[in-house]
Design a protein around this motif. Sequence first.
Motif, mmCIF file in Angstrom:
data_model
loop_
_atom_site.group_PDB
_atom_site.id
_atom_site.type_symbol
_atom_site.label_atom_id
_atom_site.label_comp_id
_atom_site.label_asym_id
_atom_site.label_seq_id
_atom_site.Cartn_x
_atom_site.Cartn_y
_atom_site.Cartn_z
ATOM 1 N N ARG A 64 -13.367 4.944 11.808
ATOM 2 C CA ARG A 64 -14.554 4.355 12.434
ATOM 3 C C ARG A 64 -14.333 4.304 13.936
ATOM 4 O O ARG A 64 -13.341 3.770 14.416
ATOM 5 N N ARG A 65 -15.261 4.895 14.676
ATOM 6 C CA ARG A 65 -15.137 4.924 16.128
ATOM 7 C C ARG A 65 -16.511 4.777 16.755
ATOM 8 O O ARG A 65 -17.531 4.908 16.091
ATOM 9 N N LEU A 66 -16.529 4.553 18.055
ATOM 10 C CA LEU A 66 -17.781 4.455 18.789
ATOM 11 C C LEU A 66 -18.181 5.845 19.283
ATOM 12 O O LEU A 66 -17.433 6.491 20.020
ATOM 13 N N ALA A 67 -19.366 6.291 18.886
ATOM 14 C CA ALA A 67 -19.827 7.621 19.269
ATOM 15 C C ALA A 67 -19.982 7.762 20.780
ATOM 16 O O ALA A 67 -19.714 8.823 21.337
ATOM 17 N N CYS A 68 -20.390 6.701 21.437
ATOM 18 C CA CYS A 68 -20.627 6.797 22.885
ATOM 19 C C CYS A 68 -19.331 6.872 23.681
ATOM 20 O O CYS A 68 -19.342 7.287 24.837
ATOM 21 N N GLN A 69 -18.228 6.463 23.062
ATOM 22 C CA GLN A 69 -16.943 6.446 23.762
ATOM 23 C C GLN A 69 -16.013 7.563 23.311
ATOM 24 O O GLN A 69 -14.833 7.571 23.667
ATOM 25 N N THR A 70 -16.543 8.499 22.517
ATOM 26 C CA THR A 70 -15.716 9.578 21.976
ATOM 27 C C THR A 70 -16.252 10.920 22.453
ATOM 28 O O THR A 70 -17.431 11.230 22.279
ATOM 29 N N VAL A 71 -15.392 11.699 23.059
ATOM 30 C CA VAL A 71 -15.768 13.039 23.523
ATOM 31 C C VAL A 71 -15.629 14.012 22.352
ATOM 32 O O VAL A 71 -14.646 13.951 21.595
ATOM 33 N N CYS A 72 -16.598 14.889 22.184
ATOM 34 C CA CYS A 72 -16.564 15.883 21.113
ATOM 35 C C CYS A 72 -15.343 16.788 21.263
ATOM 36 O O CYS A 72 -15.001 17.196 22.372
ATOM 37 N N ALA A 73 -14.730 17.085 20.135
ATOM 38 C CA ALA A 73 -13.588 17.997 20.112
ATOM 39 C C ALA A 73 -13.880 19.098 19.104
ATOM 40 O O ALA A 73 -14.592 18.881 18.120
ATOM 41 N N GLU A 74 -13.328 20.268 19.340
ATOM 42 C CA GLU A 74 -13.542 21.420 18.480
ATOM 43 C C GLU A 74 -13.162 21.090 17.040
ATOM 44 O O GLU A 74 -12.057 20.574 16.785
ATOM 45 N N GLY A 75 -14.072 21.333 16.109
ATOM 46 C CA GLY A 75 -13.794 21.115 14.694
ATOM 47 C C GLY A 75 -13.892 19.680 14.226
ATOM 48 O O GLY A 75 -13.641 19.385 13.053
ATOM 49 N N MET A 76 -14.276 18.777 15.090
ATOM 50 C CA MET A 76 -14.389 17.358 14.745
ATOM 51 C C MET A 76 -15.396 17.176 13.609
ATOM 52 O O MET A 76 -16.381 17.892 13.526
ATOM 53 N N ARG A 77 -15.128 16.227 12.718
ATOM 54 C CA ARG A 77 -16.051 15.933 11.614
ATOM 55 C C ARG A 77 -16.582 14.510 11.768
ATOM 56 O O ARG A 77 -15.818 13.553 11.761
ATOM 57 N N VAL A 78 -17.895 14.424 11.909
ATOM 58 C CA VAL A 78 -18.572 13.140 12.115
ATOM 59 C C VAL A 78 -19.428 12.846 10.899
ATOM 60 O O VAL A 78 -20.168 13.713 10.439
ATOM 61 N N GLU A 79 -19.316 11.649 10.374
ATOM 62 C CA GLU A 79 -20.132 11.224 9.232
ATOM 63 C C GLU A 79 -20.932 9.998 9.651
ATOM 64 O O GLU A 79 -20.370 9.002 10.103
#
Length: 82
Positions: A64-79
Motif C-alpha cells: 500500500r502506497r500513496l500514488a501521488c508520492q510514487t514515481v512510475c517505474a518500468e514494469g510496476m504493477r498498480v492495483e
Amino acid sequence: MSDQTQLHIDGQLVRVKAGSSVAAALRIAGGMGAARTSVTGQPRAPFCGMGVCQECRVQIDGRRRLACQTVCAEGMRVETTA
Ligand code: FES
C-alpha cells in the motif's frame, strides 16, 4: 534513456511520460486515481497531491502506497481494487 515508462494498472498496460507520478498514470488510464470509497460507496479521488490527504492509497507491487508520492517505474504493477 526512453522518455516513456510502461506499467500495469489493474492489468491494463499504460504508457506514461518518464517521471510521472502513479496518480497521473491513474488519471491517464481513465480511473479516479484511488482505490478508496466513502461510507456510502462513492469513489474518492486524490485531493492534495502532496501526501497529506491519504486519498490516493493504492497497492503498488504488493504494498500500500500513496500514488501521488510514487514515481512510475518500468514494469510496476498498480492495483486499485486490492
Ligand atoms: S493526493 Fe493526497 S496523499 Fe496523495
